[in-house]
Design a protein around this motif. Sequence first.
Motif: not given
Length: 74
Positions: A7-17, A31-36, A41-52
Motif C-alpha cells: 500500500e502507498p506509504g507503508c514503510l513497515e508492517y508485521a505481526f507475530s505471536p 507509515w510515511a504520513t498520517q493520511q496514508e 484503516i479506512a480500506a481495512a474497515k470497508a473490506r468484508p471480514p474473512k471467515e478465517a
Amino acid sequence: MRATRAEPGCLEYAFSPDPVEPGRIIVLERWATQQEFEAHIAAAKARPPKEAAAQFKAASVFVYSVTGERPLGP
C-alpha cells in the motif's frame, strides 16, 4: 502482510505471536504520513471480514510521533 506492505506509504508492517504471552499477537506498523495510515484503516474497515480471520478479545493501540531518527551507537 504483503498486501499491506504494498500500500502507498507503508514503510513497515508485521505481526507475530508474542513469544511470552500465549494468544497475544503483536502488530507493528510504520507509515510515511498520517493520511496514508488513515487510508489504510479506512480500506481495512470497508473490506468484508474473512471467515478465517482472528477474533480479537481486546486491543490496545498506541500511536507514537517521532521527530527524528539516528543509528544506534556513537
